[in-house]
Design a protein around this motif. Structure first.
Motif, short mmCIF file in Angstrom:
data_model
loop_
_atom_site.label_atom_id
_atom_site.label_comp_id
_atom_site.label_asym_id
_atom_site.label_seq_id
_atom_site.Cartn_x
_atom_site.Cartn_y
_atom_site.Cartn_z
N MET A 67 0.77 -1.20 -0.03
CA MET A 67 0.04 0.12 -0.08
C MET A 67 0.98 1.29 -0.03
O MET A 67 0.37 2.21 -0.22
N GLU B 272 -9.52 0.05 1.17
CA GLU B 272 -8.13 -0.56 1.00
C GLU B 272 -8.53 -1.90 0.26
O GLU B 272 -7.76 -2.49 -0.80
N ARG C 237 -2.08 4.05 -0.58
CA ARG C 237 -2.80 4.30 0.67
C ARG C 237 -3.21 5.97 0.56
O ARG C 237 -4.59 6.16 0.82
N GLY D 97 -6.35 6.05 -1.87
CA GLY D 97 -7.31 5.38 -1.09
C GLY D 97 -8.18 6.40 -0.35
O GLY D 97 -9.07 6.83 -0.31
#
Lengths: 370, 317
Positions: free
Chosen positions: A73, A120, A110, A113
């Motif tokens: 991520m 996630e 990340r 997102g």
């Protein structure tokens, strides 16, 4: 060995030692063959595996397709698109991000997102198998300089099939015209063809290319990209492939010379024309030399690189120049390069394994002629 | 069946009538032969012989690229550049050195792979399955073989390097991009690729040896080495000459494998002569110089090749 008791002991011993030496020779030969087989097959296997090993894992030894690893991520979007050719357009579509939005290359997944409120799990789902199948996916769906893998493959197959078929027909004609080598002019032509064996393509490449440039200029449509230009370029490659070689001339001249003159005479007396004789009587008799030339010519034409690389536009390229320009474009994504190489090797290897008996017999027949 | 249709009277008659009728038949036959020869011969001469003639006047000019608007005659300058121009020397001599090393090593692999595999196959009997394996790499393009070499022998990521380090066989990894790495791995891979081809040539030579000579030597008590040197090799001489010709011409013109090793851009160690000619013609606008260097390099080879070929054909028949 049960039927040898009548032999004197000395010669029996000798017989045994010869037999055991033969057995050791067989064991040794088997060992060498096995080793060579493993060593020969290993690069193909390694290439297959490496096409599934992502660039970030390539410094570790992989002898099997690695487990699909989850996406990190913290990976930056920029790095993903440089090293793995991440499809940004597809990413935006999948997450409902407007195409007009600019994503900074430093943005991690990340952060992405959080910014667009994507869970996630959804990101992980989008990137499932990303590292493993990245090379193949980019190769098979990607577009490069106006052509795709499939277009390049289609052009390769087109050139290969036309070159091999026309090349063999023309070589049969040459062999028929030269058969017997009875006259001086036939001998001269034969020796001209023999020259081909000692003239490397590199020596005539530059003047040959220059001549083709002159030839292309005769066609007004050559100047701009289009059907005319691409067609002429492919024609140049085909002409280079069908011009005949020392081997093709030797194979067919020898094979047709071996057919008794009476066969031709009787056909002529029955009223056959030369063409009918070649088509209906000669052709069926020439199965062995045709297969021989076919199996030698096929890989050479399919694997041709130098001429297509020089003559063809990137948008019109065949498989190998396409791969080479992909290397220039994606020089950091070795996974993609290995996928492309494996994909280019596969069709010819499959044909070879399917028709291996034809290949082995044809090659040996050709070697004996040569 | 045909005997009834073909009266044998035709031949003696035409023969007795003298030369004129026969030469007419000969003329017709010649015309027919040329009808069949000419299509391919036209393409062949146009694409293989004519380029030489086209090249000759260009060798004496300063033509820089393929559509050069201004071409000036420079006399023998291109030919002398190799001996006087230090820039050309700096390009040519290292490439020549690498090429010669490659040719020598590649020629050794012809025997290491081709000859020994052919002897093995001959002694234990022809094995179609093993032949299939040995010939397999010939289905792979030179470009792919080059990339396989990179994949196997890269310093950090090469599979062979990783494998050997894992098993503790080597400490220092092999680096394909170093001078030594390229010099040794390139002929190894090329030799591996052509192993099947060379094996077929040598095997054909071995199979053409009359069995009696081998049996006679066995009866006379020769050992294997004596048989190799005094029975096999002398009778296989045409095969040796053919393999030599093909290897010589082929290895001076090696190109695809070098492209895969990055010879056109990043890896100077893979710059052999063929790459140099290509670069001069297509990349750095020294077309006439590139052509001249190519002719000066290859022409002696072509002459040597023709001589070897003639010798081979004379021995064969």
């Amino acid at each position: 060995m049960t039927n040898t008791p009548t032999l004197p002991t000395k010669s029996k011993k000798r017989f045994r030692s010869v037999a055991s030496r033969r057995r050791w020779l067989r064991v040794f030969a088997l060992f060498v063959m096995l080793t060579y087989t493993v060593v020969t097959l290993f690069p193909f296997y390694a290439l297959f595996i490496r096409s599934f090993v992502s660039t970030k894992d390539s410094a570790d030894l992989h002898l099997w397709i690695p487990e699909a690893s989850e996406v990190n991520m913290n990976a930056q979007v920029g790095n993903l698109s440089v090293f793995y050719d991440l499809d940004l357009k597809g990413l935006k579509d999948a997450f409902g991000i407007p195409q007009t939005d600019f994503i900074m290359s430093r943005t991690t997944l990340r952060q992405l997102g959080e910014k667009y409120d994507i869970p996630e799990a959804k990101i992980r789902e989008f990137f499932a198998g990303f590292y493993t199948f990245n090379g193949w996916k980019t190769l098979l769906t990607g577009d490069l300089y106006g052509t795709s893998f499939w277009g390049a493959l289609a052009r390769t197959l087109l050139i290969t099939i036309i070159s091999v078929v026309v090349g063999i027909i023309l070589s049969i004609f040459t062999g028929y015209g030269l058969a017997g080598l009875r006259r001086r002019d036939q001998m001269v032509v034969y020796n001209i063809y023999l020259l081909q064996m000692v003239i490397p393509a590199m020596l005539i490449l530059l003047p040959q290319f220059l001549m083709f440039q002159w030839f292309f200029k005769l066609f007004p449509g050559y100047g701009n990209a289009g059907f005319m230009r691409y067609g002429l370029q492919l024609l140049a490659i085909i002409l280079i492939n069908i011009k005949g070689t020392a081997l093709s001339t030797m194979i067919f001249t020898a094979a047709i010379s071996a057919i008794p003159q009476e066969v031709e005479d009787s056909a002529m007396i029955d009223g056959a024309s030369s063409w009918q004789y070649v088509r209906h009587i000669l052709l069926p008799l020439l199965k062995v030399p045709i297969v021989s030339l076919l199996v030698i010519m096929l890989p050479l034409v399919y694997n041709q690189f130098l001429e297509p690389y020089v003559y063809l536009d990137p948008a019109n390229s065949t498989l190998l120049p396409f791969i080479q320009s992909a290397v220039g474009q994606f020089s950091t994504n070795f996974q993609l390069i290995y996928s492309a190489i494996f994909a280019s090797v596969l069709p010819m290897v499959i044909v070879y394994l399917l028709f291996r008996r034809m290949f082995v017999e044809g090659v040996m027949a050709g070697a004996i002629k040569g | 069946m045909r005997a009834t249709i073909v009266p044998p009277t035709g031949n003696p008659l035409s023969r007795s009538q003298g030369k004129r009728k026969l030469s007419k038949l000969e003329k017709r036959r010649m015309l027919r032969d040329w009808m069949f020869i000419s299509p391919q011969l036209f393409i062949f001469v146009l694409l293989t012989i004519v380029p030489f003639i086209v090249a000759i006047p260009i060798l004496f000019t300063d033509m820089a690229q393929f559509n050069d608007p201004q071409i000036n005659p420079v006399g023998l300058h291109n030919f002398l550049a190799l001996f006087t121009d230090s820039g050309v020397q700096a390009d040519y001599l290292p490439a020549l050195r690498r090429t010669v090393i490659f040719v020598v090593l590649n020629y050794t692999t012809v025997f290491i792979f081709g000859l020994s595999l052919a002897l093995l196959m001959y002694e234990v009997g022809f094995r179609g399955g093993f032949f299939t394996v040995v010939y397999l790499p010939l289905m792979v393009s030179g470009l792919a073989v080059g990339y396989m070499a990179v994949m196997l022998f890269s310093k950090e990521t090469g599979t062979v390097n990783l494998l050997l380090r894992e098993t503790g066989l080597i400490k220092k990894p092999i680096d394909i991009y170093s001078a030594r790495g390229t010099a040794f791995i390139l002929p190894l891979m090329v030799g591996w690729r052509y192993a099947g081809y060379n094996m077929a040539i040598f095997l054909a030579g071995l199979l053409s040896i009359p069995k009696e000579t081998i049996e006679a030597s066995i009866v006379d008590g020769s050992n294997y080495w004596q048989r190799l040197w005094h029975v096999y090799f002398p009778q296989m001489l045409p095969s040796f000459l053919l393999a030599t010709t093909m290897c010589l011409i082929g290895s001076f013109a090696v190109f695809d494998e070098l492209v895969a090793l990055g010879a056109l851009y990043v890896n100077p160690e893979a710059k052999l002569l063929s790459v140099l000619f290509f670069t001069y013609g297509f990349q750095i606008d020294r077309l006439a110089m590139g052509m001249t260097l190519a002719v000066m390099t290859f022409l002696p080879l072509v002459i040597l090749g023709v001589a070897l070929q003639r010798l081979q054909r004379r021995l064969q028949y």
